[in-house]
Write an enzyme that holds these catalytic residues in place. Sequence first.
Site, PDB file in Angstrom:
ATOM      1  N   ASP A   7       0.843  -1.279   0.081  1.00 21.83           N
ATOM      2  CA  ASP A   7       0.026   0.098  -0.092  1.00 21.83           C
ATOM      3  C   ASP A   7       0.859   1.261   0.029  1.00 21.83           C
ATOM      4  O   ASP A   7       1.784   1.298   0.729  1.00 21.83           O
ATOM      5  CB  ASP A   7      -1.076  -0.182   1.266  1.00 21.83           C
ATOM      6  CG  ASP A   7      -2.051   0.922   1.055  1.00 21.83           C
ATOM      7  OD1 ASP A   7      -3.098   0.442   0.957  1.00 21.83           O
ATOM      8  OD2 ASP A   7      -1.990   2.014   1.005  1.00 21.83           O
TER       9      ASP A   7
ATOM     10  N   VAL B 242     -10.961   3.078  -3.762  1.00 22.45           N
ATOM     11  CA  VAL B 242     -10.559   2.451  -5.065  1.00 22.45           C
ATOM     12  C   VAL B 242     -11.621   1.354  -5.400  1.00 22.45           C
ATOM     13  O   VAL B 242     -11.884   0.171  -4.621  1.00 22.45           O
ATOM     14  CB  VAL B 242      -9.225   1.974  -4.940  1.00 22.45           C
ATOM     15  CG1 VAL B 242      -8.848   1.448  -6.428  1.00 22.45           C
ATOM     16  CG2 VAL B 242      -8.173   2.815  -4.732  1.00 22.45           C
TER      17      VAL B 242
ATOM     18  N   HIS C 224     -10.437  -5.317  -3.519  1.00 20.80           N
ATOM     19  CA  HIS C 224      -9.048  -5.581  -2.863  1.00 20.80           C
ATOM     20  C   HIS C 224      -9.094  -6.047  -1.352  1.00 20.80           C
ATOM     21  O   HIS C 224     -10.003  -5.649  -0.661  1.00 20.80           O
ATOM     22  CB  HIS C 224      -7.961  -4.439  -3.194  1.00 20.80           C
ATOM     23  CG  HIS C 224      -8.905  -3.278  -2.406  1.00 20.80           C
ATOM     24  ND1 HIS C 224      -9.521  -2.170  -3.009  1.00 20.80           N
ATOM     25  CD2 HIS C 224      -8.562  -2.513  -1.253  1.00 20.80           C
ATOM     26  CE1 HIS C 224     -10.134  -1.316  -2.650  1.00 20.80           C
ATOM     27  NE2 HIS C 224      -9.466  -1.454  -1.356  1.00 20.80           N
TER      28      HIS C 224
HETATM   29  P1  5GP Z   1      -9.981   1.526  -0.046  1.00 18.88           P
HETATM   30  O1  5GP Z   1     -10.091   2.714   0.904  1.00 18.88           O
HETATM   31  O2  5GP Z   1     -10.365   1.583  -1.162  1.00 18.88           O
HETATM   32  O3  5GP Z   1     -10.231   0.278   0.814  1.00 18.88           O
HETATM   33  O4  5GP Z   1      -8.290   1.141   0.089  1.00 18.88           O
HETATM   34  C1  5GP Z   1      -7.526   1.685  -1.072  1.00 18.88           C
HETATM   35  C2  5GP Z   1      -6.068   1.931  -0.730  1.00 18.88           C
HETATM   36  O5  5GP Z   1      -5.237   1.941  -1.834  1.00 18.88           O
HETATM   37  C3  5GP Z   1      -5.424   2.596   0.339  1.00 18.88           C
HETATM   38  O6  5GP Z   1      -4.934   2.172   1.405  1.00 18.88           O
HETATM   39  C4  5GP Z   1      -4.448   3.663  -0.472  1.00 18.88           C
HETATM   40  O7  5GP Z   1      -3.409   4.022   0.499  1.00 18.88           O
HETATM   41  C5  5GP Z   1      -4.046   2.764  -1.608  1.00 18.88           C
HETATM   42  N1  5GP Z   1      -3.548   3.259  -2.693  1.00 18.88           N
HETATM   43  C6  5GP Z   1      -4.206   4.217  -3.448  1.00 18.88           C
HETATM   44  N2  5GP Z   1      -3.554   4.519  -4.545  1.00 18.88           N
HETATM   45  C7  5GP Z   1      -2.538   3.711  -4.678  1.00 18.88           C
HETATM   46  C8  5GP Z   1      -1.570   3.698  -5.595  1.00 18.88           C
HETATM   47  O8  5GP Z   1      -1.366   4.413  -6.486  1.00 18.88           O
HETATM   48  N3  5GP Z   1      -0.790   2.814  -5.291  1.00 18.88           N
HETATM   49  C9  5GP Z   1      -0.805   1.839  -4.319  1.00 18.88           C
HETATM   50  N4  5GP Z   1       0.425   1.017  -3.941  1.00 18.88           N
HETATM   51  N5  5GP Z   1      -1.729   2.035  -3.211  1.00 18.88           N
HETATM   52  C10 5GP Z   1      -2.809   2.932  -3.509  1.00 18.88           C
END
Ligand code: 5GP
Length: 112
Positions: free
Chosen positions: A28, A94, A98
């Site tokens: 992440d 996102v 995931h």
């Molecule tokens: P969500 O809130 O959708 O469950 O988690 C999305 C995760 O994706 C977050 O923890 C955020 O830090 C991670 N994330 C967002 N953009 C990127 C990126 O460009 N690269 C990586 N490696 N992680 C990302």
Amino acid sequence: MTIFKKIINKEIPAQIIYEDDLCLCFNDIKPQAPVHLLLIPKKEIPTLDDLSEEDSKLMGHLVYRASVIAKEQGISDVGYRLVVNVKEYGGQEVHHLHFHILGGRNFSWPPG
Ligand code: 5GP
């Protein structure tokens, strides 16, 4: 196209931990724990609610692979957390399904 699809396509970089035909695991970008990995299917599925029955085997593969990766990362002996945020109230940013694999510290319950 989501940011995760661009990572799958290698259009933007990520620190990849594991990859096979079905899934990809990478660090992440904003870690919330000493170990914070994202495990994603290569198939574009926006949220957990968009699964169909034919995805059952794929999801079984991901959950099993999460447990293997946790062992390889050295976080499984004391325990870790596997999280799927779902849509707005679940905190999903996102929209590509995931798993968060979080470890290396103690996590509180209930979540905030
Ligand atoms: P969500 O809130 O959708 O469950 O988690 C999305 C995760 O994706 C977050 O923890 C955020 O830090 C991670 N994330 C967002 N953009 C990127 C990126 O460009 N690269 C990586 N490696 N992680 C990302």
